[in-house]
Design a protein around this motif. Structure first.
Motif, PDB file in Angstrom:
ATOM      1  N   MET A  92       0.849  -1.172   0.000  1.00 19.14           N
ATOM      2  CA  MET A  92       0.000   0.000   0.000  1.00 19.14           C
ATOM      3  C   MET A  92       0.894   1.235   0.000  1.00 19.14           C
ATOM      4  N   ALA A  93       0.637   2.161  -0.852  1.00 18.00           N
ATOM      5  CA  ALA A  93       1.459   3.350  -0.974  1.00 18.00           C
ATOM      6  C   ALA A  93       1.249   4.281   0.215  1.00 18.00           C
ATOM      7  N   ARG A  94       2.297   4.977   0.604  1.00 16.87           N
ATOM      8  CA  ARG A  94       2.236   5.870   1.758  1.00 16.87           C
ATOM      9  C   ARG A  94       1.329   7.079   1.528  1.00 16.87           C
ATOM     10  N   TRP A  95       1.132   7.476   0.300  1.00 14.04           N
ATOM     11  CA  TRP A  95       0.376   8.694   0.022  1.00 14.04           C
ATOM     12  C   TRP A  95      -1.126   8.489   0.007  1.00 14.04           C
ATOM     13  N   GLU A  96      -1.587   7.255   0.082  1.00 20.87           N
ATOM     14  CA  GLU A  96      -3.030   7.006  -0.008  1.00 20.87           C
ATOM     15  C   GLU A  96      -3.772   7.703   1.127  1.00 20.87           C
ATOM     16  N   PRO A  97      -5.009   8.107   0.862  1.00 20.67           N
ATOM     17  CA  PRO A  97      -5.788   8.820   1.876  1.00 20.67           C
ATOM     18  C   PRO A  97      -6.238   7.893   3.005  1.00 20.67           C
ATOM     19  N   ASN A  98      -6.904   8.481   3.985  1.00 19.91           N
ATOM     20  CA  ASN A  98      -7.496   7.746   5.101  1.00 19.91           C
ATOM     21  C   ASN A  98      -6.458   7.076   5.986  1.00 19.91           C
ATOM     22  N   ALA A  99      -5.376   7.752   6.269  1.00 17.49           N
ATOM     23  CA  ALA A  99      -4.319   7.170   7.092  1.00 17.49           C
ATOM     24  C   ALA A  99      -4.857   6.726   8.458  1.00 17.49           C
ATOM     25  N   SER A 100      -5.688   7.539   9.068  1.00 16.13           N
ATOM     26  CA  SER A 100      -6.229   7.206  10.382  1.00 16.13           C
ATOM     27  C   SER A 100      -7.029   5.901  10.328  1.00 16.13           C
ATOM     28  N   GLN A 101      -7.884   5.776   9.337  1.00 12.03           N
ATOM     29  CA  GLN A 101      -8.694   4.569   9.183  1.00 12.03           C
ATOM     30  C   GLN A 101      -7.817   3.364   8.865  1.00 12.03           C
ATOM     31  N   ARG A 102      -6.830   3.557   8.034  1.00 12.72           N
ATOM     32  CA  ARG A 102      -5.907   2.464   7.690  1.00 12.72           C
ATOM     33  C   ARG A 102      -5.149   1.999   8.926  1.00 12.72           C
ATOM     34  N   LEU A 103      -4.709   2.925   9.738  1.00  7.30           N
ATOM     35  CA  LEU A 103      -3.997   2.566  10.968  1.00  7.30           C
ATOM     36  C   LEU A 103      -4.918   1.808  11.927  1.00  7.30           C
ATOM     37  N   ALA A 104      -6.149   2.273  12.060  1.00  3.18           N
ATOM     38  CA  ALA A 104      -7.098   1.597  12.946  1.00  3.18           C
ATOM     39  C   ALA A 104      -7.385   0.182  12.454  1.00  3.18           C
ATOM     40  N   SER A 105      -7.585   0.020  11.162  1.00  9.37           N
ATOM     41  CA  SER A 105      -7.839  -1.319  10.604  1.00  9.37           C
ATOM     42  C   SER A 105      -6.635  -2.228  10.799  1.00  9.37           C
ATOM     43  N   ALA A 106      -5.442  -1.704  10.530  1.00 10.48           N
ATOM     44  CA  ALA A 106      -4.226  -2.495  10.696  1.00 10.48           C
ATOM     45  C   ALA A 106      -4.045  -2.898  12.152  1.00 10.48           C
ATOM     46  N   ALA A 107      -4.294  -1.970  13.060  1.00 13.81           N
ATOM     47  CA  ALA A 107      -4.148  -2.262  14.480  1.00 13.81           C
ATOM     48  C   ALA A 107      -5.095  -3.373  14.910  1.00 13.81           C
ATOM     49  N   LEU A 108      -6.354  -3.274  14.505  1.00 11.73           N
ATOM     50  CA  LEU A 108      -7.319  -4.296  14.911  1.00 11.73           C
ATOM     51  C   LEU A 108      -6.970  -5.660  14.325  1.00 11.73           C
ATOM     52  N   GLU A 109      -6.508  -5.684  13.091  1.00 12.53           N
ATOM     53  CA  GLU A 109      -6.064  -6.952  12.496  1.00 12.53           C
ATOM     54  C   GLU A 109      -4.950  -7.560  13.334  1.00 12.53           C
ATOM     55  N   LEU A 110      -3.960  -6.750  13.667  1.00 14.74           N
ATOM     56  CA  LEU A 110      -2.828  -7.240  14.443  1.00 14.74           C
ATOM     57  C   LEU A 110      -3.228  -7.627  15.862  1.00 14.74           C
ATOM     58  N   PHE A 111      -4.101  -6.858  16.488  1.00 14.45           N
ATOM     59  CA  PHE A 111      -4.560  -7.197  17.827  1.00 14.45           C
ATOM     60  C   PHE A 111      -5.252  -8.553  17.818  1.00 14.45           C
ATOM     61  N   MET A 112      -6.041  -8.820  16.777  1.00 16.94           N
ATOM     62  CA  MET A 112      -6.737 -10.104  16.668  1.00 16.94           C
ATOM     63  C   MET A 112      -5.756 -11.241  16.360  1.00 16.94           C
ATOM     64  N   GLU A 113      -4.768 -10.984  15.525  1.00 18.51           N
ATOM     65  CA  GLU A 113      -3.793 -12.013  15.142  1.00 18.51           C
ATOM     66  C   GLU A 113      -2.797 -12.322  16.255  1.00 18.51           C
ATOM     67  N   ARG A 114      -2.188 -11.272  16.808  1.00 12.74           N
ATOM     68  CA  ARG A 114      -1.071 -11.431  17.736  1.00 12.74           C
ATOM     69  C   ARG A 114      -1.435 -11.181  19.186  1.00 12.74           C
ATOM     70  N   GLY A 115      -2.546 -10.500  19.394  1.00 10.99           N
ATOM     71  CA  GLY A 115      -2.898 -10.052  20.729  1.00 10.99           C
ATOM     72  C   GLY A 115      -2.491  -8.604  20.909  1.00 10.99           C
ATOM     73  N   TYR A 116      -3.192  -7.918  21.756  1.00 12.45           N
ATOM     74  CA  TYR A 116      -2.931  -6.501  22.002  1.00 12.45           C
ATOM     75  C   TYR A 116      -1.521  -6.286  22.548  1.00 12.45           C
ATOM     76  N   GLU A 117      -1.131  -7.115  23.522  1.00 11.52           N
ATOM     77  CA  GLU A 117       0.164  -6.940  24.175  1.00 11.52           C
ATOM     78  C   GLU A 117       1.332  -7.175  23.228  1.00 11.52           C
ATOM     79  N   ASN A 118       1.149  -8.022  22.237  1.00 17.71           N
ATOM     80  CA  ASN A 118       2.231  -8.411  21.339  1.00 17.71           C
ATOM     81  C   ASN A 118       2.284  -7.579  20.058  1.00 17.71           C
ATOM     82  N   THR A 119       1.566  -6.477  20.040  1.00 16.39           N
ATOM     83  CA  THR A 119       1.542  -5.603  18.870  1.00 16.39           C
ATOM     84  C   THR A 119       2.153  -4.263  19.246  1.00 16.39           C
ATOM     85  N   THR A 120       3.070  -3.777  18.421  1.00 15.74           N
ATOM     86  CA  THR A 120       3.705  -2.479  18.671  1.00 15.74           C
ATOM     87  C   THR A 120       3.189  -1.434  17.681  1.00 15.74           C
TER      88      THR A 120
END
Length: 189
Positions: free
Chosen positions: A1-29
């Motif tokens: 995914m290119a860095r210039w794409e819009p909706n950075a906040s939404q992309r970060l939130a989606s990525a975080a939730l994916e990682l929290f579900m995959e790795r757990g909240y504690e194991n995600t930086t």
């Protein structure tokens, strides 16, 4: 995914939730989240204070809720004004497009006592904002406080029902039903 794409906040939130579900909240930086979203760590910190911030964006919610309460008709009861405000959240934050994201958010929070505590603080802050918005409409202090507390209960019930597996009802409809349930319960007391 290119860095210039819009909706950075939404992309970060989606990525975080994916990682929290995959790795757990504690194991995600924060670095993990930024990398998954295809963004720099500095971009993360332009949008969120820390990784908990991804889960708790109360400023936007509070702003929209208070604005909608202020815009309620002059003849609306305090609880009707609050229900209008909560219903307005269904048009922006609790949409069908965001249901899966919000449901994952709820699962992550429900699995971590410290996040549940933070959610409780968020609701307390939101409730205080509701009471202030009602006071700004001229509602007396004790009535504004009671309506705000009842509004928090309406939000809780609507949110829980909206995020239940298999539910397809719109958030605004669930708010109206929950507000009706609360009004009926108050009359029984």
């Amino acid at each position: 995914m290119a860095r210039w794409e819009p909706n950075a906040s939404q992309r970060l939130a989606s990525a975080a939730l994916e990682l929290f579900m995959e790795r757990g909240y504690e194991n995600t930086t924060v670095v993990d989240i930024a990398q998954r979203a295809g963004l720099a760590k500095s971009t993360f910190f332009r949008h969120f204070q820390d990784k908990r911030g991804v889960l708790f964006g109360e400023e936007l919610m509070t702003e929209q809720l208070v604005t909608a309460i202020a815009a309620a008709p002059d003849d609306a009861t305090p609880l009707e004004a609050v229900a209008r405000g909560l219903g307005a959240l269904g048009e922006s934050l609790f949409t069908d497009e965001r249901r899966a994201l919000v449901t994952r958010r709820r699962a992550v929070i429900d699995a971590h006592p410290d996040l549940m505590e933070r959610e409780t603080l968020k609701i307390a802050s939101l409730t205080a904002s509701i009471a202030r918005a009602l006071a700004d409409r001229g509602v007396a202090g004790p009535v504004a406080e009671a309506a705000a507390q009842l509004g928090a209960l309406v939000l809780k019930w609507a949110y829980e029902r909206w995020t239940e597996a298999g539910n397809e009802d719109g958030f605004g409809d669930l708010v109206r039903r929950a507000a009706s349930d609360v009004q009926a319960a108050v009359q029984e007391v």
